[in-house]
Structures are given as structure tokens and as C-alpha cells.
Design a protein around this motif. Structure first.
Motif, PDB file in Angstrom:
ATOM      1  N   UNK A  79      51.221  29.687  -0.128  1.00 29.79           N
ATOM      2  CA  UNK A  79      51.052  28.444   0.620  1.00 29.79           C
ATOM      3  C   UNK A  79      51.823  28.484   1.933  1.00 29.79           C
ATOM      4  N   UNK A  80      53.026  29.040   1.921  1.00 32.09           N
ATOM      5  CA  UNK A  80      53.818  29.093   3.145  1.00 32.09           C
ATOM      6  C   UNK A  80      53.202  30.023   4.182  1.00 32.09           C
ATOM      7  N   UNK A  81      52.520  31.073   3.744  1.00 31.37           N
ATOM      8  CA  UNK A  81      51.925  32.024   4.673  1.00 31.37           C
ATOM      9  C   UNK A  81      50.501  31.658   5.089  1.00 31.37           C
ATOM     10  N   UNK A  82      49.749  31.024   4.186  1.00 34.12           N
ATOM     11  CA  UNK A  82      48.333  30.764   4.446  1.00 34.12           C
ATOM     12  C   UNK A  82      47.987  29.288   4.599  1.00 34.12           C
ATOM     13  N   UNK A  83      48.833  28.416   4.109  1.00 37.18           N
ATOM     14  CA  UNK A  83      48.540  26.994   4.127  1.00 37.18           C
ATOM     15  C   UNK A  83      48.339  26.447   5.528  1.00 37.18           C
ATOM     16  N   UNK A  84      47.287  25.671   5.701  1.00 36.94           N
ATOM     17  CA  UNK A  84      47.003  25.038   6.977  1.00 36.94           C
ATOM     18  C   UNK A  84      46.361  25.945   8.010  1.00 36.94           C
ATOM     19  N   UNK A  85      46.070  27.184   7.637  1.00 36.04           N
ATOM     20  CA  UNK A  85      45.469  28.118   8.590  1.00 36.04           C
ATOM     21  C   UNK A  85      43.979  28.267   8.334  1.00 36.04           C
ATOM     22  N   UNK A  86      43.244  28.417   9.415  1.00 33.67           N
ATOM     23  CA  UNK A  86      41.805  28.671   9.321  1.00 33.67           C
ATOM     24  C   UNK A  86      41.582  30.157   9.060  1.00 33.67           C
TER      25      UNK A  86
END
Length: 97
Positions: A79-86
Motif C-alpha cells: 500500500x505504501x509503494x502502490x497506493x494512490x498510483x495509477x
């Protein structure tokens, strides 16, 4: 349990395409995560899809090593690395160069 989560994550990326430029990965549950990845994957061309899948696998692999077989920690790292990213942002940040 940890290996099952990692396997589900990797299979999710292998089986799906890549997607909507505004869509991001939903980490509210495992099924939501899988569904959002599927939706993101469906709209990328084959080259982008391959890079996206490789990027996800790369992030998942590193996170699995860093989590020491702790499923909750693995999800937090992802989540910290991928969360909120397209999909495009993930490709740009983690894609092979």
C-alpha cells in the motif's frame, strides 16, 4: 498464509491487463485490490501491460522479502509503494528501463 497472499497477488497481475489512467489500486480488501488491478489492466496495450505486470511483481517481491512472512506488513508495504498510483505512475516509477 503469506505465501498464499503473494501467490494471489502475482497471479492477479499475470492474469489481468492494465487500465484506466485515473484508476488506482484499492487496498481496502484483497478482493478489492484484485478487482482494481484487473480494471487498471484492461485498457493498456500489451507492451504497457507487460511492463505494468513486471513492475507489480518487482514491488511485490521486494515487499515480501522486507515483510519477513508477516501478511499484514506485506499489505502495508504494498500500500505504501502502490497506493494512490495509477498504472502509468507505477510503470514510470518501477518499470524496467
Amino acid at each position: 498464509m503469506f505465501k498464499k497472499l503473494l501467490a494471489v497477488l502475482v497471479v492477479s497481475f499475470v492474469l489481468v491487463g492494465c487500465g484506466d489512467s485515473g484508476k488506482t489500486i484499492d487496498f481496502s480488501s484483497k478482493s478489492a485490490m484484485q478487482q482494481s488491478i484487473k480494471e487498471m489492466s484492461e485498457k493498456l496495450d500489451s507492451q504497457e501491460r507487460n511492463v505494468f505486470q513486471q513492475s507489480i511483481v518487482k514491488v511485490a517481491f521486494v515487499a515480501s522479502l522486507d515483510s519477513n512472512n508477516d501478511e499484514e506488513k506485506l499489505l502495508q508495504l504494498l500500500k505504501s509503494k502502490l497506493g494512490g498510483k495509477t498504472a502509468e505512475e507505477i510503470i514510470k516509477e518501477y518499470g524496467s528501463k
